[in-house]
Design a protein around this motif. Sequence first.
Motif, PDB file in Angstrom:
ATOM      1  N   ARG A 134       0.832  -1.198   0.000  1.00  0.00           N
ATOM      2  CA  ARG A 134       0.000   0.000   0.000  1.00  0.00           C
ATOM      3  C   ARG A 134       0.873   1.257   0.000  1.00  0.00           C
ATOM      4  NH1 ARG A 134      -3.111  -0.648   4.700  1.00  0.00           N
ATOM      5  NH2 ARG A 134      -4.567  -1.900   3.461  1.00  0.00           N
ATOM      6  N   GLU A 135       1.902   1.280   0.826  1.00  0.00           N
ATOM      7  CA  GLU A 135       2.734   2.473   0.936  1.00  0.00           C
ATOM      8  C   GLU A 135       3.710   2.590  -0.228  1.00  0.00           C
ATOM      9  OE1 GLU A 135       4.266   2.910   4.952  1.00  0.00           O
ATOM     10  OE2 GLU A 135       2.382   2.122   5.757  1.00  0.00           O
ATOM     11  N   PHE A 136       4.179   1.466  -0.756  1.00  0.00           N
ATOM     12  CA  PHE A 136       5.052   1.520  -1.931  1.00  0.00           C
ATOM     13  C   PHE A 136       4.292   2.104  -3.117  1.00  0.00           C
ATOM     14  CE2 PHE A 136       7.151   0.002  -5.719  1.00  0.00           C
ATOM     15  CZ  PHE A 136       8.503   0.039  -5.405  1.00  0.00           C
ATOM     16  N   VAL A 137       3.071   1.643  -3.314  1.00  0.00           N
ATOM     17  CA  VAL A 137       2.243   2.165  -4.403  1.00  0.00           C
ATOM     18  C   VAL A 137       2.050   3.666  -4.253  1.00  0.00           C
ATOM     19  CG1 VAL A 137      -0.132   2.204  -5.270  1.00  0.00           C
ATOM     20  CG2 VAL A 137       1.033   0.021  -4.953  1.00  0.00           C
ATOM     21  N   SER A 138       1.782   4.117  -3.041  1.00  0.00           N
ATOM     22  CA  SER A 138       1.522   5.533  -2.789  1.00  0.00           C
ATOM     23  C   SER A 138       2.772   6.383  -2.934  1.00  0.00           C
ATOM     24  CB  SER A 138       0.939   5.702  -1.382  1.00  0.00           C
ATOM     25  OG  SER A 138       0.786   7.066  -1.053  1.00  0.00           O
ATOM     26  N   ASP A 139       3.903   5.890  -2.419  1.00  0.00           N
ATOM     27  CA  ASP A 139       5.118   6.696  -2.356  1.00  0.00           C
ATOM     28  C   ASP A 139       5.957   6.654  -3.631  1.00  0.00           C
ATOM     29  OD1 ASP A 139       4.385   7.280   0.216  1.00  0.00           O
ATOM     30  OD2 ASP A 139       5.792   5.875   1.159  1.00  0.00           O
ATOM     31  N   VAL A 140       5.895   5.546  -4.372  1.00  0.00           N
ATOM     32  CA  VAL A 140       6.841   5.335  -5.470  1.00  0.00           C
ATOM     33  C   VAL A 140       6.179   5.379  -6.844  1.00  0.00           C
ATOM     34  CG1 VAL A 140       8.563   3.749  -6.440  1.00  0.00           C
ATOM     35  CG2 VAL A 140       8.324   3.955  -3.952  1.00  0.00           C
ATOM     36  N   THR A 141       4.966   4.843  -6.966  1.00  0.00           N
ATOM     37  CA  THR A 141       4.341   4.715  -8.279  1.00  0.00           C
ATOM     38  C   THR A 141       3.185   5.700  -8.448  1.00  0.00           C
ATOM     39  OG1 THR A 141       2.725   3.038  -7.574  1.00  0.00           O
ATOM     40  CG2 THR A 141       4.907   2.253  -8.240  1.00  0.00           C
ATOM     41  N   ASP A 142       2.646   5.722  -9.659  1.00  0.00           N
ATOM     42  CA  ASP A 142       1.523   6.605  -9.960  1.00  0.00           C
ATOM     43  C   ASP A 142       0.390   5.764 -10.552  1.00  0.00           C
ATOM     44  OD1 ASP A 142      -0.150   8.714 -10.551  1.00  0.00           O
ATOM     45  OD2 ASP A 142       0.970   9.356 -12.335  1.00  0.00           O
ATOM     46  N   GLU A 143      -0.594   5.443  -9.717  1.00  0.00           N
ATOM     47  CA  GLU A 143      -1.753   4.657 -10.122  1.00  0.00           C
ATOM     48  C   GLU A 143      -1.344   3.474 -11.013  1.00  0.00           C
ATOM     49  OE1 GLU A 143      -4.871   7.021 -11.723  1.00  0.00           O
ATOM     50  OE2 GLU A 143      -4.850   8.451 -10.067  1.00  0.00           O
ATOM     51  N   PRO A 144      -0.580   2.550 -10.479  1.00  0.00           N
ATOM     52  CA  PRO A 144      -0.039   1.471 -11.315  1.00  0.00           C
ATOM     53  C   PRO A 144      -1.032   0.360 -11.592  1.00  0.00           C
ATOM     54  CG  PRO A 144       0.574   1.095  -9.046  1.00  0.00           C
ATOM     55  CD  PRO A 144      -0.173   2.415  -9.067  1.00  0.00           C
ATOM     56  N   ILE A 145      -0.772  -0.387 -12.654  1.00  0.00           N
ATOM     57  CA  ILE A 145      -1.330  -1.721 -12.830  1.00  0.00           C
ATOM     58  C   ILE A 145      -0.455  -2.636 -11.977  1.00  0.00           C
ATOM     59  CG2 ILE A 145      -1.731  -3.592 -14.477  1.00  0.00           C
ATOM     60  CD1 ILE A 145      -1.671  -1.245 -16.636  1.00  0.00           C
ATOM     61  N   VAL A 146      -1.045  -3.398 -11.089  1.00  0.00           N
ATOM     62  CA  VAL A 146      -0.271  -4.270 -10.207  1.00  0.00           C
ATOM     63  C   VAL A 146      -0.441  -5.718 -10.656  1.00  0.00           C
ATOM     64  CG1 VAL A 146       0.029  -5.139  -7.846  1.00  0.00           C
ATOM     65  CG2 VAL A 146      -0.396  -2.705  -8.244  1.00  0.00           C
ATOM     66  N   VAL A 147       0.679  -6.357 -10.983  1.00  0.00           N
ATOM     67  CA  VAL A 147       0.706  -7.770 -11.347  1.00  0.00           C
ATOM     68  C   VAL A 147       1.301  -8.518 -10.167  1.00  0.00           C
ATOM     69  CG1 VAL A 147       1.568  -9.491 -12.981  1.00  0.00           C
ATOM     70  CG2 VAL A 147       1.022  -7.168 -13.775  1.00  0.00           C
ATOM     71  N   ALA A 148       0.535  -9.408  -9.557  1.00  0.00           N
ATOM     72  CA  ALA A 148       0.985 -10.094  -8.345  1.00  0.00           C
ATOM     73  C   ALA A 148       0.730 -11.584  -8.460  1.00  0.00           C
ATOM     74  CB  ALA A 148       0.278  -9.522  -7.114  1.00  0.00           C
ATOM     75  N   SER A 149       1.649 -12.350  -7.911  1.00  0.00           N
ATOM     76  CA  SER A 149       1.645 -13.796  -8.077  1.00  0.00           C
ATOM     77  C   SER A 149       1.338 -14.521  -6.771  1.00  0.00           C
ATOM     78  CB  SER A 149       3.027 -14.232  -8.608  1.00  0.00           C
ATOM     79  OG  SER A 149       3.159 -15.620  -8.655  1.00  0.00           O
TER      80      SER A 149
END
Length: 357
Positions: free
Chosen positions: A118-133
Motif C-alpha cells: 500500500r505504501e510503496f504504491v503511494s510513495d513510489v508509483t503513480d496509479e499502477p497496474i499491479v501484477v501479483a503472483s
Amino acid sequence: MKARTVLGAAIGTVGAAIVGNRLLAKRAGDLENPFTGVERTYRWRGIETTYTVAGDPNDPDMLLCHGVHAGASSHEFSEIFERLAEDYHVYAVDLPGFGRSERPPLVYSPTLYIEFLREFVSDVTDEPIVVASSLTGSFAVGAARESDIAELVLICPTDDTGSARPWVRTLLRAPVVGTTLFNLLASAPSIRYFYDRDGYYDPERIDEETVAYAWQSAHQPGARYAPASFAAGMLDPGVDTDTGAGADAGDETGTGDESDTADTTTEPDTASDEFDLATELAALETPTTLIWGRDAELVPLREGRDLAEAADLDLVAIDYATQLPHAEHPDEFVAYLTAELLEGNTGDADVGFGENA
C-alpha cells in the motif's frame, strides 16, 4: 565417560552445522540484479527494500510483485520485465525479507506485506497496474482497499497455504538448528523439485539459471526469517498471528542509484482482519483480471473459476502451464496482457498451444 562421549558428539555436530552454514553463505555471495534498468531503494519502516524500474516514464506504471517461497525474488519476472518495459513504466520490487531487499529478523506477517505494498504504491508509483503472483496476490488485494491502483492482474492468487503451524516458524528461526533445516529445505534439489512439481508444466523449461538464482537468494543473510512465516502458514491473510515487535534495519542507504524513503518507523504488526479472497474481490472496485495455469495443482484452476464467478471477474487460462505461466510462456503472457490492458479486449479467454489450442 558415556556422557562425555555424547556431549562431545553433540558439540561436534553443532560445530559442523555452524561451519556448513557459513560455507553455504560464503558460496552464495552477493545477489546480482537480474534486470536491465535503474536500481533504486525504498526505505520502509527501517527496512531497505530494492526495486528496478525501466521503460518510458510517460507510459502507464506497472508494478510486478513476486510470489512467496524459500528462494522467492523479483527474478520471477525476468522473462517478461524487458518486454513489458516496451509498453509500460515497469517496477519490479523485492519484498521485504526476499531477493535484494534487507531481511531483518522480524516476525513477518500478512499485515506487513499488505501495508508495504500500500505504501510503496503511494510513495513510489503513480496509479499502477499491479501484477501479483500467488499469495502476494492476496496481499495486493488487501493493499488495493486503500490504494490508487489502476488495475490488478492476479496470477493464481491464493489466501490459504494450509493450517497455521507456529512451531514451524519458531523452529526455522532458531539459531544453528533453524539455519541448518532451512538450508536443507532451500537446497538446489529442493528448489528444482518445487519448480518441477508446482511451478512449471514442462520440466524441460526450468532454466538452470533460475534454480541457481533462487538458491543464491535463499542463502543471503537473514534469508530464513520471512520463509519461516510462510512455511508455518502464518502469512495467510486473516491468520491470527502474534507478530511481535519489528527490528530496525539500520541507517544505511544501500547501493541503489537512487533512494526513496518512507516517513515511517518500525512498529509491531497487528493481526490481519478477517480475510476471504472471494469476498474481498467481490467488494473491490479496482478492475481485476485472474490469470491461471490450466494444469496448476497447488492452486488449481477450479479455484480460479470459483473466484471469477463469486466476484464476476475475467479469467484467463493458459494451457500447458501451472503456477508460473508468465515464466513458462512469457511471449503468450505478455501478448495477452498487452491485448487486455492496452487494446481494451476483455472477457474470459483461453490461451492455448499446440494440440490443446
